[in-house]
Write an enzyme that holds these catalytic residues in place. Structure first.
Site, PDB file in Angstrom:
ATOM      1  N   LYS A  36       9.983   5.679   0.647  1.00 22.66           N
ATOM      2  CA  LYS A  36       9.682   4.611   1.589  1.00 22.66           C
ATOM      3  C   LYS A  36      10.997   4.131   2.180  1.00 22.66           C
ATOM      4  CE  LYS A  36       5.739   2.300   0.577  1.00 22.66           C
ATOM      5  NZ  LYS A  36       4.817   1.238   0.173  1.00 22.66           N
ATOM      6  N   ASP A 129      -1.036  -7.936  -1.961  1.00 15.35           N
ATOM      7  CA  ASP A 129      -1.499  -7.016  -0.923  1.00 15.35           C
ATOM      8  C   ASP A 129      -2.432  -5.975  -1.526  1.00 15.35           C
ATOM      9  OD1 ASP A 129      -1.723  -6.162   1.683  1.00 15.35           O
ATOM     10  OD2 ASP A 129       0.013  -4.833   1.567  1.00 15.35           O
TER      11      ASP A 129
HETATM   12  P1  ADP Z   1       0.761   0.290   3.796  1.00 11.97           P
HETATM   13  O1  ADP Z   1       1.975  -0.555   3.916  1.00 11.97           O
HETATM   14  O2  ADP Z   1      -0.126   0.275   4.990  1.00 11.97           O
HETATM   15  O3  ADP Z   1       0.027   0.033   2.518  1.00 11.97           O
HETATM   16  P2  ADP Z   1       2.369   2.378   2.773  1.00 11.97           P
HETATM   17  O4  ADP Z   1       3.715   1.980   3.253  1.00 11.97           O
HETATM   18  O5  ADP Z   1       2.065   2.071   1.349  1.00 11.97           O
HETATM   19  O6  ADP Z   1       1.261   1.788   3.725  1.00 11.97           O
HETATM   20  O7  ADP Z   1       2.157   3.921   2.989  1.00 11.97           O
HETATM   21  C1  ADP Z   1       2.141   4.568   4.237  1.00 11.97           C
HETATM   22  C2  ADP Z   1       1.593   5.971   4.047  1.00 11.97           C
HETATM   23  O8  ADP Z   1       2.312   6.686   3.061  1.00 11.97           O
HETATM   24  C3  ADP Z   1       0.145   5.973   3.602  1.00 11.97           C
HETATM   25  O9  ADP Z   1      -0.543   6.959   4.348  1.00 11.97           O
HETATM   26  C4  ADP Z   1       0.191   6.362   2.146  1.00 11.97           C
HETATM   27  O10 ADP Z   1      -0.927   7.133   1.794  1.00 11.97           O
HETATM   28  C5  ADP Z   1       1.466   7.164   2.031  1.00 11.97           C
HETATM   29  N1  ADP Z   1       2.079   6.910   0.715  1.00 11.97           N
HETATM   30  C6  ADP Z   1       2.642   5.756   0.289  1.00 11.97           C
HETATM   31  N2  ADP Z   1       3.102   5.859  -0.975  1.00 11.97           N
HETATM   32  C7  ADP Z   1       2.817   7.119  -1.379  1.00 11.97           C
HETATM   33  C8  ADP Z   1       3.027   7.863  -2.598  1.00 11.97           C
HETATM   34  N3  ADP Z   1       3.631   7.311  -3.649  1.00 11.97           N
HETATM   35  N4  ADP Z   1       2.601   9.133  -2.648  1.00 11.97           N
HETATM   36  C9  ADP Z   1       1.994   9.704  -1.588  1.00 11.97           C
HETATM   37  N5  ADP Z   1       1.753   9.072  -0.422  1.00 11.97           N
HETATM   38  C10 ADP Z   1       2.167   7.797  -0.294  1.00 11.97           C
END
Ligand code: ADP
Length: 303
Positions: A36, A129
């Site tokens: 992230k 959240d």
């Molecule tokens: P939001 O802030 O809308 O909850 P996220 O920032 O958590 O979204 O995630 C954005 C995208 O990345 C989503 O499509 C999610 O499925 C994917 N994602 C987030 N964390 C992971 C992870 N640990 N493994 C795989 N996919 C992830």
């Protein structure tokens, strides 16, 4: 392209609340991870230090129902958070028309949700959240809470992000009435919404504005009375609503067992002070009565 000499960047997984998330390989372990990337550009330097200190604490949290923060580092003005990679999430499970969820499956997914939340609350951290796409599911069927603690570090996600509208459906009434001080009850309410969504296979309270969200809540659960919720009239955005009566839970969730409905009604208690806690919810007879929660490895997941 390598990030900080350790991670081999793969495709973008999606755009989240705080920034882009991409898939990567950890070259030191061969493990697939999700990184992230959080923009820190406009923030003051002091915020970065606070954030990094808090993140160090998150790295210490190791629990089967909380996503592991493997690494965190600043790189080119962005903060990179490295998490274990997860195959899918609860939203995908709920929306998949090819998946049948038995009462034991629902119990198992919901129990893992509450177990993760209980760990947050024991550490005095609110999730803030909770929603089905923040409940990630690994290849072994384990459900893990994502974005734990991020709301506290980076502030509640701004409303300007369009995907944030979904979080409204999980927002507790005290937040909708403008409460500035709130507690673990906000996560319990959200968890209740997720429970009802698992049971009904559709979002439970789908408001299309904050005002409409309260309207949707009152339509199903009835308008709160001051005897049910004495502190209500002191909340900043309190206004009188024309009174509506609560619909029977049996009608709101027709497929649920009596135990499930009893737990559900306790999670949707209006007064946050009287609302059931996550720990009490985990001790509810729903989780010990038959059918028992399905073994996570045997839970249905999207193909
Ligand atoms: P939001 O802030 O809308 O909850 P996220 O920032 O958590 O979204 O995630 C954005 C995208 O990345 C989503 O499509 C999610 O499925 C994917 N994602 C987030 N964390 C992971 C992870 N640990 N493994 C795989 N996919 C992830």
């Amino acid at each position: 392209k390598k990030v900080a000499d350790r991670y081999l960047k793969r495709e973008i997984l999606g755009e989240g609340t705080y920034g882009v998330v991409y898939k990567a390989i950890d070259t030191t372990t061969g493990q697939t991870v999700a990184i992230k990337k959080i923009r820190l550009g406009k923030q003051k330097e002091g915020v970065n230090f606070t954030a990094l200190r808090e993140i160090k604490l998150l790295k210490e949290v190791k629990d089967p129902n909380i996503i592991e923060l493997i690494d965190a580092f600043p790189h080119k003005g962005n903060l990179h958070l490295v998490f274990e990679f997860m195959e899918t999430d609860l939203e995908a499970v709920i929306r998949d028309p090819n998946i049948f969820l038995s009462p034991g499956d629902i119990k198992s997914y919901f129990q893992m949700t509450l177990k993760g939340l209980a760990v947050c609350h024991k550490k005095w951290v609110l999730h803030r959240d909770m929603k089905p796409n923040n409940l990630l599911i690994g290849s072994n069927g384990q459900l893990k809470l994502a974005d734990f603690g991020l709301a506290r570090i980076f502030g509640s996600p701004g409303r300007k992000f369009t995907h944030q509208v979904f979080a409204r459906w999980y927002r507790a009434p005290e937040l909708l009435f403008g409460a500035k001080q709130y507690g673990a009850g906000v996560d319990v309410w959200a968890a209740g919404c997720i429970f009802a969504e698992l049971l009904n296979r559709r979002p439970f309270l789908q408001g299309d504005s904050d005002i409409d969200q309260l309207g949707k809540i009152f339509q199903k659960l009835g308008t709160p009375t001051l005897s049910q919720w004495p502190d209500l009239e002191w909340l900043p955005d309190f206004v009188e609503y024309s009174s509506q009566i609560a619909q029977p839970w049996r009608k709101l969730c027709p497929t649920a067992s009596d135990d499930a409905l009893d737990l559900l009604s306790k999670m949707f208690t209006y007064d946050p002070k009287s609302r059931i806690s996550v720990q009490q919810a985990l001790e509810h007879r729903y989780f010990t009565s038959i059918p028992l929660p399905t073994d996570p490895a045997k839970l249905p997941r999207p193909a």
